[in-house]
Motif scaffolding. Structure first.
Motif, PDB file in Angstrom:
ATOM      1  N   GLY A 155       0.836  -1.207   0.000  1.00 17.04           N
ATOM      2  CA  GLY A 155       0.000   0.000   0.000  1.00 17.04           C
ATOM      3  C   GLY A 155       0.866   1.249   0.000  1.00 17.04           C
ATOM      4  O   GLY A 155       1.979   1.269  -0.510  1.00 17.04           O
ATOM      5  N   GLY A 156       0.363   2.318   0.575  1.00 20.60           N
ATOM      6  CA  GLY A 156       1.176   3.522   0.733  1.00 20.60           C
ATOM      7  C   GLY A 156       0.739   4.699  -0.090  1.00 20.60           C
ATOM      8  O   GLY A 156       1.141   5.820   0.188  1.00 20.60           O
ATOM      9  N   GLY A 157      -0.072   4.504  -1.131  1.00 20.30           N
ATOM     10  CA  GLY A 157      -0.601   5.615  -1.901  1.00 20.30           C
ATOM     11  C   GLY A 157       0.473   6.450  -2.557  1.00 20.30           C
ATOM     12  O   GLY A 157       1.424   5.938  -3.163  1.00 20.30           O
ATOM     13  N   LEU A 158       0.359   7.782  -2.416  1.00 19.20           N
ATOM     14  CA  LEU A 158       1.272   8.711  -3.068  1.00 19.20           C
ATOM     15  C   LEU A 158       2.707   8.546  -2.565  1.00 19.20           C
ATOM     16  O   LEU A 158       3.660   8.741  -3.323  1.00 19.20           O
ATOM     17  CB  LEU A 158       0.800  10.149  -2.846  1.00 19.20           C
ATOM     18  CG  LEU A 158      -0.522  10.530  -3.529  1.00 19.20           C
ATOM     19  CD1 LEU A 158      -0.907  11.963  -3.172  1.00 19.20           C
ATOM     20  CD2 LEU A 158      -0.412  10.372  -5.043  1.00 19.20           C
ATOM     21  N   ARG A 159       2.869   8.223  -1.309  1.00 19.43           N
ATOM     22  CA  ARG A 159       4.218   8.005  -0.768  1.00 19.43           C
ATOM     23  C   ARG A 159       4.899   6.845  -1.490  1.00 19.43           C
ATOM     24  O   ARG A 159       6.072   6.935  -1.868  1.00 19.43           O
ATOM     25  CB  ARG A 159       4.129   7.717   0.728  1.00 19.43           C
ATOM     26  CG  ARG A 159       5.459   7.318   1.372  1.00 19.43           C
ATOM     27  CD  ARG A 159       5.260   6.946   2.834  1.00 19.43           C
ATOM     28  NE  ARG A 159       6.453   6.353   3.393  1.00 19.43           N
ATOM     29  CZ  ARG A 159       7.445   7.039   3.954  1.00 19.43           C
ATOM     30  NH1 ARG A 159       7.369   8.357   4.013  1.00 19.43           N
ATOM     31  NH2 ARG A 159       8.503   6.431   4.451  1.00 19.43           N
ATOM     32  N   ALA A 160       4.165   5.758  -1.711  1.00 22.91           N
ATOM     33  CA  ALA A 160       4.726   4.607  -2.412  1.00 22.91           C
ATOM     34  C   ALA A 160       5.085   4.959  -3.845  1.00 22.91           C
ATOM     35  O   ALA A 160       6.132   4.546  -4.365  1.00 22.91           O
ATOM     36  CB  ALA A 160       3.729   3.445  -2.386  1.00 22.91           C
ATOM     37  N   ILE A 161       4.237   5.755  -4.500  1.00 21.20           N
ATOM     38  CA  ILE A 161       4.508   6.157  -5.883  1.00 21.20           C
ATOM     39  C   ILE A 161       5.746   7.053  -5.948  1.00 21.20           C
ATOM     40  O   ILE A 161       6.588   6.910  -6.850  1.00 21.20           O
ATOM     41  CB  ILE A 161       3.283   6.876  -6.473  1.00 21.20           C
ATOM     42  CG1 ILE A 161       2.117   5.891  -6.599  1.00 21.20           C
ATOM     43  CG2 ILE A 161       3.610   7.477  -7.829  1.00 21.20           C
ATOM     44  CD1 ILE A 161       0.812   6.538  -6.989  1.00 21.20           C
ATOM     45  N   ALA A 162       5.874   7.983  -4.997  1.00 20.70           N
ATOM     46  CA  ALA A 162       7.039   8.883  -4.981  1.00 20.70           C
ATOM     47  C   ALA A 162       8.331   8.103  -4.773  1.00 20.70           C
ATOM     48  O   ALA A 162       9.340   8.346  -5.456  1.00 20.70           O
ATOM     49  CB  ALA A 162       6.867   9.935  -3.892  1.00 20.70           C
ATOM     50  N   LEU A 163       8.323   7.166  -3.837  1.00 17.30           N
ATOM     51  CA  LEU A 163       9.516   6.353  -3.590  1.00 17.30           C
ATOM     52  C   LEU A 163       9.851   5.497  -4.802  1.00 17.30           C
ATOM     53  O   LEU A 163      11.028   5.356  -5.173  1.00 17.30           O
ATOM     54  CB  LEU A 163       9.294   5.458  -2.369  1.00 17.30           C
ATOM     55  CG  LEU A 163       9.289   6.153  -1.007  1.00 17.30           C
ATOM     56  CD1 LEU A 163       8.876   5.179   0.093  1.00 17.30           C
ATOM     57  CD2 LEU A 163      10.668   6.744  -0.684  1.00 17.30           C
TER      58      LEU A 163
ATOM     59  N   SER B  97       6.053  -3.946   0.406  1.00 14.05           N
ATOM     60  CA  SER B  97       6.610  -3.348  -0.801  1.00 14.05           C
ATOM     61  C   SER B  97       7.382  -2.074  -0.507  1.00 14.05           C
ATOM     62  O   SER B  97       8.395  -1.789  -1.150  1.00 14.05           O
ATOM     63  CB  SER B  97       5.483  -3.047  -1.799  1.00 14.05           C
ATOM     64  OG  SER B  97       4.875  -4.227  -2.237  1.00 14.05           O
ATOM     65  N   GLU B  98       6.920  -1.278   0.447  1.00 17.19           N
ATOM     66  CA  GLU B  98       7.608  -0.022   0.726  1.00 17.19           C
ATOM     67  C   GLU B  98       9.005  -0.270   1.276  1.00 17.19           C
ATOM     68  O   GLU B  98       9.958   0.413   0.898  1.00 17.19           O
ATOM     69  CB  GLU B  98       6.797   0.820   1.715  1.00 17.19           C
ATOM     70  CG  GLU B  98       7.472   2.163   2.011  1.00 17.19           C
ATOM     71  CD  GLU B  98       6.595   3.096   2.816  1.00 17.19           C
ATOM     72  OE1 GLU B  98       7.121   3.717   3.761  1.00 17.19           O
ATOM     73  OE2 GLU B  98       5.390   3.208   2.494  1.00 17.19           O
ATOM     74  N   GLN B  99       9.162  -1.248   2.156  1.00 16.95           N
ATOM     75  CA  GLN B  99      10.487  -1.556   2.679  1.00 16.95           C
ATOM     76  C   GLN B  99      11.405  -2.067   1.581  1.00 16.95           C
ATOM     77  O   GLN B  99      12.589  -1.722   1.552  1.00 16.95           O
ATOM     78  CB  GLN B  99      10.366  -2.590   3.800  1.00 16.95           C
ATOM     79  CG  GLN B  99       9.726  -2.048   5.071  1.00 16.95           C
ATOM     80  CD  GLN B  99       9.626  -3.109   6.145  1.00 16.95           C
ATOM     81  OE1 GLN B  99       9.482  -4.299   5.840  1.00 16.95           O
ATOM     82  NE2 GLN B  99       9.681  -2.704   7.391  1.00 16.95           N
TER      83      GLN B  99
END
Length: 309
Positions: free
Chosen positions: A189-197, A248-250
């Motif tokens: 998940g993570g939304g915009l933060r995930a997309i930016a990363l 996924s974010e990690q």
């Protein structure tokens, strides 16, 4: 239509890539593997639905668009150049070692910043990793890289130079994946933060691929192997080797650390040329060392040496 494609090949390519791929990925994003608006689940292949849901759009996007735009814009000579890069396998062995072994080590180094919970990998896992490399080469790498690196990168480098061209290509490559953030592909998940990363990661990773692509005389197999090795490391090795990375974010942050450091080093060491053998647009050649035609000739010689050694 052919006249428009010949005049704006890059624009036509990106429009086709996004339009075709997103059209075919829409059912997957709306299915129970995504938003759940469509009460249907794609069949599992090798334990996951992504292969059935994403492969057609992946191939009909970058690969097919690159072929069609090249044929319309450059004709048979352009297709020959495009195909020549696709089959440029005769390169120095060290580039294969870097692609298959170096990339996992870069990712491991970045992951160790986040977790020290490292497990051993047995022989069976190594065999599974090698089998996964074959699958990744035939799916994501073969579907994407003939478009992003074989078609788009040479044109962007010729117009904007290697560094700026790569910085432009990185976000366009990342945002092509946007529909997947609505699916199980984005497990954290993570939304915009995930997309930016993910966008920052795509830029850093693209710098590494551009450098290897240029230093091997525009060998697409190297770009494909690097791409496959990256995907395969986190789909096969990471769940066993690094169980501390749980979403996924990690994984994205760990990758960004590894590739980010390597990308900065490459930009500094190559002074932004990233192995590009031609003149950089907008750069004036002064009398200082490392600039001008002599530097360009030396860079070409190094690239040719990498291909033939």
């Amino acid at each position: 239509m052919a006249g428009i494609v010949r005049r704006y090949p890059l624009t036509c390519f990106f429009v086709a890539v996004y339009g075709i791929t997103w059209l075919f990925w829409l059912p997957y994003a709306l299915s129970e593997d995504g938003l759940g608006w469509w009460h249907f689940r794609f069949p599992e292949v090798l334990g996951d639905t992504q292969l059935a849901g994403l492969l057609v759009g992946g191939y009909l996007g970058p690969f097919a668009s690159a072929f069609a735009v090249t044929a319309l814009a450059d004709g048979v000579p352009g297709l020959r150049r495009w195909r020549a890069r696709l089959f440029r396998w005769r390169i120095a062995p060290r580039w294969y070692l870097f692609s298959v072994l170096g990339i996992p080590l870069v990712l491991l180094a970045g992951s160790l910043v986040l977790t020290r919970d490292v497990h051993r990998v047995g022989v069976s896992m190594i065999l599974l990793y090698l089998g996964g490399m074959v699958l990744q080469m035939l799916t994501s790498s073969l579907a994407e890289e003939p478009g992003w690196r074989d078609f788009a990168l040479p044109r962007l480098q010729a117009r904007h130079g290697p560094l700026l061209g790569t910085v432009i290509l990185g976000p366009l490559w990342a945002w092509w994946h946007l529909p997947l953030f609505l699916t199980t592909w984005n497990r954290g998940g993570g939304g915009l933060r995930a997309i930016a990363l993910f966008t920052l990661l795509a830029v850093a990773f693209s710098v590494v691929i551009t450098w290897a692509f240029n230093r091997t005389g525009e060998s697409l197999p190297v770009a494909m192997l690097i791409h496959a090795s990256n995907n395969n490391t986190f789909s096969v090795l990471t769940p066993v080797l690094l169980p501390g990375l749980v979403n996924s974010e990690q994984v994205t942050v760990a990758s960004l650390i590894g590739y980010g450091v390597l990308a900065v080093v490459l930009v500094i060491v190559t002074r932004g040329r990233l192995g590009y053998p031609g003149p950089v647009p907008g750069r004036t050649s002064g009398p200082g060392p490392g600039s001008g035609p002599a530097a360009d000739r030396a860079e070409v010689a190094r690239s040719v040496g990498d291909v033939t050694t």
